[in-house]
Design a protein around this motif. Structure first.
Motif: not given
Lengths: 294, 294, 294, 294
Positions: C243, C247, C282, D8, D21-22, D48, D51-52, D55-62
């Motif tokens: 991410e 950016r 990704v 994140q 993001v994913g 995927y 992401l707004p 927020m710095k990052g997406s919680h990929l583990s979810r």
């Protein structure tokens, strides 16, 4: 008068024998018995026999018939292993291709095992199984078979770690031994194949364990924050070159299969997709258990 | 006190020698002299040396330095061939890795030649060059090298053609010999590699010609209507199994390189992406010129 | 009576128009002018036009003729850029396919630049150029074109680093700020494509620089011990999620191309081959400069 | 004081939202109910969310947790289809990523069906299933889903056939209509994807049938001599451009799904691995059922 349409059996004009003739990329769902259940493996096969100098062509449809029959039998009665399946195919190929003296089968399938992360969370991890068999016609038909695995894990570089530790010390930053030092780490793909001597057995899951323990650390699909930290720490506690990984596999192999004969062939390859380079690093050993024992 | 940061040279804890250690996927633009011009080939290299049981690691950056130096020299002074380049790299690898006894270089590059279609139209066709070299340290360093090519063309199946001709005859449709009979045809990929003995030379363009003439027909990028018909007819006049293609390559190779020594190794592989199946058909011969001459 | 062999121009029985008809995987050596020299790029092309509902087929050989002509012109007079080449091809496609209203060209080539490692050693690094163009027939023909790059570098994970720093602190190991904390790092592949408005120009080397500076650190082919340590340290000083990388590319792009119009389309994608997982991470943004400026 | 390790969720310094993001390349064995049995598909997923900008990052583990849960449920209770599975995953992704407004799931798996050759022999043929789903958060969450198939078969070229027929006639060789004329034929790969509107269902096997009937002929794994001749003849009785194949798929689709709403999206692509060229020919239509009906 019968017209002979068997073009393959016509005399070859150019009388060279051929090392192998066959088909590649044959995909089949195969039912395999695993320690605790039966799984369906989407398996890719390459299947060959040799061809004498006297014949124009090999009857390729027979290769497909043989695979098809044996795979279908696995629907009714799951096979014990992919290498046994290959062995059966190799043997039957020589029955059907009466002109061939050698047959060769290679197979490969994705394979999944349940794992526990360092902190005990359950995940399903993806591996790859490979199996092959060669049959040779002599006074009787003899078959040799191999089982192999491909494991993806992480390697951390011991060399960069050492240089950085040294630099930190030079700068007067007294790094305590218990604090791990940074280094580059990366995805590593390690492959092991072992010949399975007649009358003996190899459990694929054992080979996977053995390779996975030879890496800096295993990798996992689901890692929540603390598990992620744990895997990173584990990898930095066991920095390993691809050379180290291959040797770790070899030493574990020697211990685990000490009852296997010297002739059993071994092939180990470790490839790190270097994070600090655009190319990969590779180490490989092609040998026999006997050579390793010396 | 000097701290030794050469982690690679530290004694290996697990004392197994390694067959090969090196790097894969190293891409470089190489300037090569061709019969009529100088071309730049985007070349992919794999580069290895062996590792004694006493050393922890191989100094991989030396592999990259060697390739880099020799490729840079090619900018100033184009190399005569990809196999000579590999040979130079293999030799220099043993100079830099004083602990290694074997070095190994494999390379591969797309390559283009101007062709004429059956009706004389000019096209540019894509081929692939491969080259490899192995150096061995003995009382002196000896190097063996190979040149190879990959050619894509068309094969038409002789077996289906024969069955269909027979069926047409049975139905009383008297097919005159000069009218070609339908069959399945497909894209074929044929690879040839030949060892180049010391003091002798192989022109890659000759190998490409030789393979291309061994297929049912060459293929072309631009085919207007009449040329298209011509290529289809040519292919149907020369129906060939993959087995036939390999043998055609072998017979041409024997004639073309009759002054080459018996020891020269030969590797031919032909793969048809069968239009009537989802899998491929393959034939292969691994041999030496001497064996072929017998 | 003339028999019409132009099967393609026959009326289609099933009267559906087609979005695109063309050829893929056309490889050509192209001569391109770069800031300081002329380079030959082995370029892969996909080339399409649309097809009206009234025609049975598209004249595909015209696509090949167009590419061939324009590439051959580049032998005599090197093109200024891959996107200009694509633009010329797209325009000429509409001249030749009088029935088409849209043409589309996509291209891709390996590309090399000289770099300096952190400690000043010269290396050659491999990148990838992509370019595309679309032509639309209206009262006049209008063409839009894009230039893109693919850069491989390293990303270090900020999340694992933070957790581990926290754990070290909890254990009373007072990590001084200047000592970098371990984390997982890996090979990252980041792609950027930018629409080049008419009358404006984009230098591919600038895009490569811009992306390379957006990663945790660039990677290099040759890294002796101290340079290796340096790259690892740099990466750990700039830990970045995919991410973050996307950016960082976006913010640099806005600054670098502030004179570009709002309509210019932008596509950024960053993929990390996670060292602690078997899958990749990704992040992607598909947008316009205008949207980014809001 | 709690230290927040949720890196994140920290505010992004560079405030750009991200399109997706994913994670890619997540492989899982999935149990799917088929008309007559339950099969295990080795399925590859890309997953995927957006992401707004805050927020710095997406919680990929979810993402991995969601896939894992839903796939595990399929072990106990096989899913009805891959697209339903994707739909469930897409929906649950938005539950877990409370900050996301869009989720996207793409999947792909090898798939096998029993077929009969023209002469009635049973074979197992390999196909590919694809499925995708997009969920959007509005006042409620809405999900759209697609099902797709990939079918490999044979195409014979109508253009070369026509030219050759004409040439034979010119040469006075009166080819009777019932004798098929030679042409080039090749492996073809055709892909169809169809949006499945809420409350309606699409059976993947129907889509496979539909595509397979749109080619010049299907292909089979096992073809003894007479069957081989039959397939070749069938293909020559139905010569088809890639353009024809796409349109044949479209017309069949319109008939088969006449009760589907106009909005349902359709994507058809046919690629022939041309036997007379080194490149491929491609035709594609991206549309809706409504547009096709006009």
């Amino acid at each position: 008068m019968t017209i002979d349409l068997d073009v393959q059996s016509r005399p070859a004009e150019l009388r060279f024998k051929l090392t192998r003739v066959g088909v590649t990329g044959v995909k089949k769902p195969v039912n395999v018995r695993r320690p605790d259940k039966i799984v369906t493996l989407t398996t890719d096969f390459d299947i060959y026999v040799d061809l004498p100098s006297t014949m124009k062509g090999s009857h390729l449809s027979r290769n497909l018939e043989v695979v098809s029959e044996i795979v279908e039998e696995s629907v009714r009665e799951p096979v014990d292993s992919l290498e046994d399946l290959c062995s059966d195919i190799a043997r039957r190929l020589l029955e059907r291709h009466e002109y061939a003296n050698n047959s060769e089968v290679r197979s490969r399938a994705d394979y999944f095992l349940e794992r526990r992360t360092p902190l005990g969370k359950r995940t399903t991890e993806k591996y790859c199984l490979t199996a092959s068999a060669h049959a040779t016609r002599g006074s009787v038909v003899s078959v040799s078979k191999c089982i192999g695995v491909e494991v993806v894990g992480i390697t951390a570089c011991p060399c960069a770690m050492e240089t950085i530790r040294h630099n930190l010390e030079l700068e007067g930053r007294n790094i305590r031994a218990e604090v791990p030092v940074i280094t580059h780490n990366q995805r590593n793909r390690t492959t092991l194949a072992l010949e399975v001597p007649e009358g003996l057995e190899v459990e694929a899951n054992d080979l996977i364990d053995l390779v996975e323990r030879s890496l800096s650390a295993p990798t996992y699909e689901i890692l929540k924050r603390d598990d992620e930290a744990k895997v990173v720490e584990l990898a930095h506690r066991e920095p390993r070159f691809v050379e180290d990984v291959v040797r770790e596999v070899l030493i574990r192999l020697l211990k685990r299969y000490e009852d296997f004969p010297d002739e059993a062939r071994v092939w180990v390859r470790s490839e790190s997709e270097e994070s600090i380079h655009k190319h990969n690093a590779v180490a490989e050993r092609v040998t026999t258990l006997g050579e390793l024992r010396r």
